[in-house]
Motif scaffolding. Structure first.
Motif, short mmCIF file in Angstrom:
data_model
loop_
_atom_site.label_atom_id
_atom_site.label_comp_id
_atom_site.label_asym_id
_atom_site.label_seq_id
_atom_site.Cartn_x
_atom_site.Cartn_y
_atom_site.Cartn_z
N TYR A 1 0.82 -1.22 0.00
CA TYR A 1 0.00 0.00 0.00
C TYR A 1 0.85 1.26 0.00
O TYR A 1 0.35 2.35 -0.27
CB TYR A 1 -0.96 0.01 1.20
N SER B 1 -9.74 7.83 -10.01
CA SER B 1 -9.23 7.17 -8.82
C SER B 1 -10.06 5.97 -8.39
O SER B 1 -10.10 5.62 -7.23
CB SER B 1 -9.10 8.18 -7.66
N VAL C 1 -5.26 -0.22 -1.82
CA VAL C 1 -5.72 1.10 -2.25
C VAL C 1 -6.55 1.76 -1.15
O VAL C 1 -6.39 2.94 -0.85
CB VAL C 1 -6.53 0.99 -3.57
N LYS C 2 -7.41 0.95 -0.51
CA LYS C 2 -8.23 1.51 0.57
C LYS C 2 -7.36 2.00 1.71
O LYS C 2 -7.60 3.06 2.28
CB LYS C 2 -9.23 0.46 1.07
N ARG D 1 -5.55 5.15 0.67
CA ARG D 1 -6.46 6.31 0.70
C ARG D 1 -6.68 6.77 2.13
O ARG D 1 -6.67 7.96 2.43
CB ARG D 1 -7.82 5.91 0.09
N TYR D 2 -6.91 5.79 3.00
CA TYR D 2 -7.16 6.10 4.40
C TYR D 2 -6.00 6.87 5.00
O TYR D 2 -6.19 7.79 5.78
CB TYR D 2 -7.41 4.79 5.16
N ILE E 1 -2.89 8.21 -1.29
CA ILE E 1 -3.53 8.41 -2.58
C ILE E 1 -4.67 9.39 -2.37
O ILE E 1 -5.43 9.26 -1.43
CB ILE E 1 -4.12 7.10 -3.14
N LYS E 2 -4.76 10.35 -3.25
CA LYS E 2 -5.80 11.36 -3.10
C LYS E 2 -7.06 10.92 -3.82
O LYS E 2 -7.01 10.34 -4.90
CB LYS E 2 -5.32 12.68 -3.72
N TYR E 3 -8.19 11.19 -3.19
CA TYR E 3 -9.47 11.03 -3.89
C TYR E 3 -9.56 12.14 -4.92
O TYR E 3 -9.20 13.28 -4.66
CB TYR E 3 -10.63 11.19 -2.93
#
Ligand SMILES: [Zn+2]
Length: 65
Positions: A16, A30, A52-53, A56-57, A61-63
Motif C-alpha cells: 500500500y 481514482s 488502495v483503501k 487512501r485512508y 492516494i488522493k481522492y
C-alpha cells in the motif's frame, strides 16, 4: 489473455506504500480498474483493493473530486 501483473512480477503482497505503482490500477477518477481490464487475478485484485483503501485512508492516494 493478459497475465496478472503481480503474478508475473512474483509479487505476493500488494504494497500500500507503493504510491507509484498503485495508481496504475486506478482510473483517472481514482477508481480501481476492474480485474477484467487490468488482467489481475482474483487474489491480487482483492489485495490491490485492500492496499488502495489503506493508502487512501492514510492519505497516500488522493481522492479525485
Ligand atoms: Zn496475481
Amino acid at each position: 489473455m493478459k497475465q496478472c501483473f503481480f503474478c508475473s512480477q512474483n509479487v505476493d503482497q500488494v504494497d500500500y506504500k507503493d504510491v507509484d505503482l498503485l495508481p496504475r490500477f486506478l482510473t483517472f477518477q481514482s477508481k480501481i480498474i476492474p480485474a477484467k481490464k487490468s488482467g489481475l487475478c482474483r487474489k491480487h485484485q482483492q489485495r490491490l483493493t485492500k492496499a488502495v483503501k489503506r493508502a487512501r485512508y492514510l492519505g497516500l492516494i488522493k481522492y479525485q473530486p
